[in-house]
Scaffold this motif. Sequence first.
Motif, PDB file in Angstrom:
ATOM      1  N   MET B 131     -60.705  80.871  27.299  1.00 54.49           N
ATOM      2  CA  MET B 131     -59.537  80.690  28.160  1.00 54.49           C
ATOM      3  C   MET B 131     -58.245  80.817  27.355  1.00 54.49           C
ATOM      4  SD  MET B 131     -60.198  78.124  31.280  1.00 54.49           S
ATOM      5  CE  MET B 131     -60.754  76.670  30.430  1.00 54.49           C
ATOM      6  N   ARG B 138     -58.712  82.527  32.826  1.00 54.35           N
ATOM      7  CA  ARG B 138     -57.964  81.314  33.179  1.00 54.35           C
ATOM      8  C   ARG B 138     -57.706  81.274  34.672  1.00 54.35           C
ATOM      9  NH1 ARG B 138     -54.700  82.058  28.579  1.00 54.35           N
ATOM     10  NH2 ARG B 138     -53.037  83.044  29.776  1.00 54.35           N
ATOM     11  N   ARG B 139     -57.191  82.378  35.180  1.00 49.80           N
ATOM     12  CA  ARG B 139     -56.869  82.451  36.603  1.00 49.80           C
ATOM     13  C   ARG B 139     -58.132  82.292  37.452  1.00 49.80           C
ATOM     14  NH1 ARG B 139     -54.066  87.480  36.599  1.00 49.80           N
ATOM     15  NH2 ARG B 139     -52.915  86.653  34.822  1.00 49.80           N
ATOM     16  N   ILE B 141     -60.933  80.658  36.722  1.00 52.57           N
ATOM     17  CA  ILE B 141     -61.413  79.269  36.737  1.00 52.57           C
ATOM     18  C   ILE B 141     -60.534  78.428  37.664  1.00 52.57           C
ATOM     19  CG2 ILE B 141     -61.764  77.195  35.347  1.00 52.57           C
ATOM     20  CD1 ILE B 141     -63.828  79.187  34.693  1.00 52.57           C
ATOM     21  N   LEU B 142     -59.235  78.650  37.601  1.00 46.91           N
ATOM     22  CA  LEU B 142     -58.334  77.936  38.503  1.00 46.91           C
ATOM     23  C   LEU B 142     -58.637  78.298  39.950  1.00 46.91           C
ATOM     24  CD1 LEU B 142     -54.938  78.195  36.587  1.00 46.91           C
ATOM     25  CD2 LEU B 142     -56.316  76.151  36.949  1.00 46.91           C
ATOM     26  N   ARG B 143     -58.907  79.577  40.168  1.00 50.40           N
ATOM     27  CA  ARG B 143     -59.231  80.027  41.519  1.00 50.40           C
ATOM     28  C   ARG B 143     -60.480  79.318  42.032  1.00 50.40           C
ATOM     29  NH1 ARG B 143     -62.032  83.438  44.397  1.00 50.40           N
ATOM     30  NH2 ARG B 143     -63.325  84.023  42.627  1.00 50.40           N
ATOM     31  N   LEU B 145     -61.719  76.437  41.105  1.00 52.44           N
ATOM     32  CA  LEU B 145     -61.441  75.029  41.392  1.00 52.44           C
ATOM     33  C   LEU B 145     -60.642  74.893  42.684  1.00 52.44           C
ATOM     34  CD1 LEU B 145     -60.757  73.753  37.814  1.00 52.44           C
ATOM     35  CD2 LEU B 145     -62.036  72.466  39.515  1.00 52.44           C
ATOM     36  N   GLY B 146     -59.649  75.751  42.834  1.00 54.11           N
ATOM     37  CA  GLY B 146     -58.843  75.700  44.049  1.00 54.11           C
ATOM     38  C   GLY B 146     -59.691  75.943  45.277  1.00 54.11           C
TER      39      GLY B 146
END
Lengths: 245, 245
Positions: B131, B138-139, B141-143, B145-146
């Motif tokens: 990451m 990074r994006r 993983i955030l996606r 989780l979101g």
Amino acid sequence: MATIRQLLGAAAPVCVSCRDCALKPICLPAHLPGDEARALEAAVERGRHLPAGATLLRAGEPMSALFVVRSGSAKRYSVTLDGAEQVHGFVLPGEAVGLEGFAGGHFTCEVSTLEPLSYCRVPMSKLEQLMERLPGLRREILRLLGQALEESQRLRGELAQSDARGRVAHFLADLSQRLARRGLSPNEFRLSMSRADIARHLGLTLETVSRALGTFKREGWLRVRARDISVLRPDALAALGGLPA
Amino acid sequence: MATIRQLLGAAAPVCVSCRDCALKPICLPAHLPGDEARALEAAVERGRHLPAGATLLRAGEPMSALFVVRSGSAKRYSVTLDGAEQVHGFVLPGEAVGLEGFAGGHFTCEVSTLEPLSYCRVPMSKLEQLMERLPGLRREILRLLGQALEESQRLRGELAQSDARGRVAHFLADLSQRLARRGLSPNEFRLSMSRADIARHLGLTLETVSRALGTFKREGWLRVRARDISVLRPDALAALGGLPA
DNA sequence: AGCGGAATTTGATCCGTGTCAAGTACTGAC
DNA sequence: GTCAGTACTTGACACGGATCAAATTCCGCT
């Protein structure tokens, strides 16, 4: 929660830095090393205000920034196809708003203020740049999302398992504990949301919420006068609501 | 969901790279640029297997890795203070497991297999290193989780608003659509979970789940034979379950 | 194929909430 | 302070789903 506005808002009306902010121990930079916190600070837009009943953000809107409530409180909700309001939760000072936006780059629920509210904003473009070089911030954002997810699931479990009294007890005990973490009295507070909002949050009707409060009052667990709540038996509420302590 | 095992598991028993994986269009690397996908691939530990009824991960355990199910299915749940099981959801191939772990560095719910299961693992240490230098990851993983957060909230709303039939319809329609995205028949499948699991997931009793299935059958929306489901009126189910299409 | 235990269905009854309908208390404006 | 409008409480009743109990079907095993 007029208390919230008074203590955290009015007491520190214009903060120029996170260092001086009353929310410092709770807010985003709390877990960051000094240099990262400074870098983040520089990207934060502070001192924004909204009156009661205003819309902070709307579903479908592009996720332009990460929002953190500074003082006041807000309601997160979405509107179903048949026009009904689903209340996802209530936002207190120090809490981030709109994290679901990471899913698709735009917000998926409405957030509107329940009382006058002030907040900070971190533009997404800057946030992405910062995450590039600040490992602590990366971890912190992931932690925030993980926490929101965990919380959401815990609440879902509560909804699935408890009856009306249990849900209302959970709501009160949870609110009480969140207020305590903000240095406010956990046992004397004013609800900023209506019975109808609470009901839509808990999957009940407002009459049932009212009745649950009534029984708690009769049993000597609460004193209730309209939106002013005094918790007399926090232990009993927490136990019934499935929360520790 | 023996089908899942057969089609996605047995058909491609040993994948050496994500490129050849049957789940490619759904899985983590799907949205990554080529070079990032290659870098991630190198960190993935593949080809791990578990029998039915085994525990993939346990609440409280440190979050050593990110898990992605390759074939089979699993149940995410937690055990309440009074010993009852809260079923948070069911995991299908291509779905990540244990994302709540980002909150505090350790998992907060149990995941156990409903049928023989294979999975991939990305050790957290490697994931954090990656990451650092891969913005797409990074994006992503955030996606992820979101998305999990959004999903969890949508489901909470469904629980709060619908009656028993609505919840069961939602469950079936949702499962059907998730199967479809994996290239499996959305209208003919075998449930890998018991009525009791479904009930605990939806906040109902197993008798009520059974009765709801009974009415759908009687109305000609489904054919049900034990755990084998044929959906005859996907439109009706989706509508009642509050899902589009 | 047949057996035994578990999962599922089906039925009868009861209780908790939703619903509908008044009545009361609060809040903000003049 | 009074008034109007809204929020909240309280009551009566109906209904959906929980609970308890029994019958049936399914599935792994020998």
